[in-house]
Structure formats: structure tokens, C-alpha cells
Design an enzyme around this catalytic site. Structure first.
Site, mmCIF file in Angstrom:
data_model
loop_
_atom_site.group_PDB
_atom_site.id
_atom_site.type_symbol
_atom_site.label_atom_id
_atom_site.label_comp_id
_atom_site.label_asym_id
_atom_site.label_seq_id
_atom_site.Cartn_x
_atom_site.Cartn_y
_atom_site.Cartn_z
ATOM 1 N N ASP A 89 0.822 -1.227 0.066
ATOM 2 C CA ASP A 89 0.128 0.164 -0.150
ATOM 3 C C ASP A 89 0.922 1.375 0.088
ATOM 4 O O ASP A 89 1.825 1.318 0.990
ATOM 5 C CB ASP A 89 -0.922 0.125 1.077
ATOM 6 C CG ASP A 89 -1.790 -1.204 1.197
ATOM 7 O OD1 ASP A 89 -2.323 -1.680 0.085
ATOM 8 O OD2 ASP A 89 -2.379 -1.591 2.393
ATOM 9 N N GLU A 93 -9.056 0.102 -4.824
ATOM 10 C CA GLU A 93 -8.242 0.820 -3.982
ATOM 11 C C GLU A 93 -7.152 1.465 -4.491
ATOM 12 O O GLU A 93 -6.313 1.089 -5.328
ATOM 13 C CB GLU A 93 -7.652 0.098 -2.751
ATOM 14 C CG GLU A 93 -8.713 -0.561 -1.961
ATOM 15 C CD GLU A 93 -8.130 -1.832 -1.156
ATOM 16 O OE1 GLU A 93 -6.798 -1.739 -0.948
ATOM 17 O OE2 GLU A 93 -8.857 -2.649 -0.464
ATOM 18 N N HIS A 97 -3.472 0.438 -3.498
ATOM 19 C CA HIS A 97 -2.958 -1.182 -3.164
ATOM 20 C C HIS A 97 -2.275 -1.626 -4.710
ATOM 21 O O HIS A 97 -3.109 -1.718 -5.569
ATOM 22 C CB HIS A 97 -4.121 -1.901 -2.593
ATOM 23 C CG HIS A 97 -3.855 -3.203 -2.541
ATOM 24 N ND1 HIS A 97 -3.813 -3.927 -1.487
ATOM 25 C CD2 HIS A 97 -3.999 -4.430 -3.469
ATOM 26 C CE1 HIS A 97 -3.549 -5.305 -1.617
ATOM 27 N NE2 HIS A 97 -3.614 -5.499 -3.006
HETATM 28 C C1 LIG Z 1 -7.456 -2.180 3.105
HETATM 29 C C2 LIG Z 1 -6.237 -2.138 2.529
HETATM 30 N N1 LIG Z 1 -5.263 -1.696 3.543
HETATM 31 C C3 LIG Z 1 -6.017 -3.385 1.932
HETATM 32 O O1 LIG Z 1 -4.690 -3.856 2.025
HETATM 33 N N2 LIG Z 1 -6.890 -3.975 1.371
HETATM 34 C C4 LIG Z 1 -6.614 -5.421 0.708
HETATM 35 C C5 LIG Z 1 -7.717 -5.803 -0.410
HETATM 36 C C6 LIG Z 1 -6.253 -6.433 1.500
HETATM 37 O O2 LIG Z 1 -6.726 -6.430 2.723
HETATM 38 O O3 LIG Z 1 -5.659 -7.257 1.286
HETATM 39 ZN ZN LIG Z 2 -3.271 -3.201 0.531
#
Ligand SMILES: C[C@@H](N)C(=O)N[C@H](C)C(=O)O
Ligand SMILES: [Zn+2]
Length: 235
Positions: free
Chosen positions: A141, A203, A206
Site C-alpha cells: 500500500d 483501492e 494497493h
Molecule cells: C484495506 C487495505 N489496507 C488493503 O490492504 N486491502 C486489501 C484488499 C487487503 O486487505 O489485502
Molecule cells: Zn493493500
């Protein structure tokens, strides 16, 4: 199950290695460690070797366009225990935002809130066929920091449970700054994708390389390819 969970995993055994943090900007203290997430002896600032190599390539591409700008690492490796901690935390935050109290929720309200949480968080699955992306060491991220050390405004914070997290949220918006936010998101996407990453369609922050979501997204872009994942869950 998400569509990308149908992708087979052929674990290549590449090691998890430390990210050379000096090359990047880093959110410090780490946002989830700060909340008490149970990392044990693991550090979030680790990724698979090729993922680190590609992240360095992305940083180099960024510097061709904007010398002295940096990719800021918000989160990287995440054990399943931390994934579990964070989805529980996100659920509690969602309750707080809605001024609701857990024990007073109807079953329908509870399900609606979990649905919201799972729009942006992966399930903390221990099934080897459906690992959370960050638990494979292949997902990261990120955002951008400019030459004055200021975080570039993407129009919404990382991890926000709202439609503003959608990468194209500002594409057709007439809000002030919308074009700039969209351009900033595109810049982030361009440097990461030039280095081989794929962006999560839900997102803006990500990105991953070599996990199931990455393989699935590659196969979606080109129906002739049959990518498989090369990284499965680590612990
Ligand atoms: C919410 C975010 N930090 C994230 O990493 N989302 C992805 C889909 C995950 O949880 O792997
Ligand atoms: Zn992520």
C-alpha cells in the site's frame, strides 16, 4: 471467495526480504503497529525479493519524471493475525462512524457493516488457496511524497471505507481539485504499473506483483494469457 481466488498458486519459494527503506519515504510509526497489531517478530516492511526489485524500479521511474519525489510505503507484509486484527478494527471504526453500539446491532445491520468492511479488506483466510494478498509478501500500500517532503493529495486517505477509495472516483467529478487528485492517482499507477505491478480495482493505493489478484488482473486485460500466482501465504 473473490474472483481472483480461482487463480492457482504455484509457490516459487522466493524469500521475504527487507525493503531498503532509505530509497523510499515511510509512514512512521507504522500505522497498524501503532494500533497494537500483533506482528510478533515479523516486520511489515518486508516483501518478496522480486517485489522489492520492482518497487525500486518504480521509484526510479518516478524520479525520471519528478526528481526528489518518493514512493511512500504505508504497508507491506501482513501476517494473517494482523489481517484479522485490522478487519476487526475496521469493523469497530465503522460502528463508531455510524454512532452504533455492537451489542445493539440487528443481524442485518451487522451484515451490512461487514459487507462494507470487506469492500476494501480481504478476509483473514488461513486456507492456502485463498490467502489475504498482503500475507503473501506480494502486495504493498503506497502513496507519493513530493520534493518538499509533503504527502501528495490523492483526495482521500488510505484505508477509508468509502467510494472515494475507488481509483477513478475523481475521473468525472466537477469538485474543485478533482482533476489534480485524479492526475496524482494516475501518476502513482503509471510508475507502479510500468514496474510490473497491478492496482486493486477498488483501492487507489494497493498494488501487487505475483499474487492471485495480479494474475487475475493480467488475465482480465489480455484474455490470451493464463497467468498463475507465484506467491502464496507465508505464515
Ligand atoms: C484495506 C487495505 N489496507 C488493503 O490492504 N486491502 C486489501 C484488499 C487487503 O486487505 O489485502
Ligand atoms: Zn493493500
Amino acid at each position: 471467495m473473490r474472483p481472483y481466488h480461482q487463480i492457482p498458486i504455484q509457490e516459487c519459494g522466493e524469500p521475504l526480504v527487507p525493503i531498503p527503506l532509505k530509497k523510499f519515504a515511510v509512514e512512521f510509526p507504522h500505522p497498524y503497529e501503532k494500533l497494537g497489531a500483533p506482528y510478533g517478530e515479523h516486520s511489515p516492511y518486508f516483501l518478496r525479493q522480486s517485489v522489492v526489485d520492482n518497487l525500486i524500479a518504480a521509484q526510479n521511474y518516478l524520479q525520471i519524471l519528478h526528481p526528489d519525489w518518493h514512493i511512500q510505503i504505508f504497508d507491506a507484509y501482513r501476517p494473517v493475525a494482523v489481517q484479522q486484527f485490522m478487519v476487526n478494527y475496521a469493523f469497530c471504526e465503522a460502528l463508531r462512524d455510524r454512532r452504533l453500539i455492537g451489542i445493539e446491532l440487528s443481524e442485518i445491520q451487522r451484515q451490512e457493516i461487514w459487507q462494507e468492511v470487506y469492500k476494501i479488506w480481504a478476509e483473514p483466510s488461513l486456507d492456502e488457496k485463498t490467502p489475504p494478498p498482503h500475507s503473501t509478501g506480494a502486495a504493498v500500500d503506497v502513496t507519493l511524497v513530493d520534493d518538499r517532503g509533503k504527502i501528495v493529495d490523492m483526495g482521500s486517505p488510505i484505508d477509508e471505507l468509502s467510494d472515494r477509495s475507488l481509483p477513478d472516483y475523481y475521473l468525472n467529478s466537477d469538485r474543485p481539485q478533482a482533476q489534480q487528485y485524479h492526475a496524482n492517482r494516475l501518476l502513482l499507477q503509471n510508475v507502479l504499473e510500468k514496474a510490473g505491478f497491478k492496482r486493486n480495482p477498488r483501492e487507489w493505493w494497493h498494488f501487487s506483483f505475483g499474487d492471485q489478484m495480479w494474475a487475475w488482473l493480467n488475465n482480465q486485460t489480455n484474455q490470451d494469457t493464463k497467468f498463475v500466482a507465484r506467491y502464496g501465504r507465508l505464515i
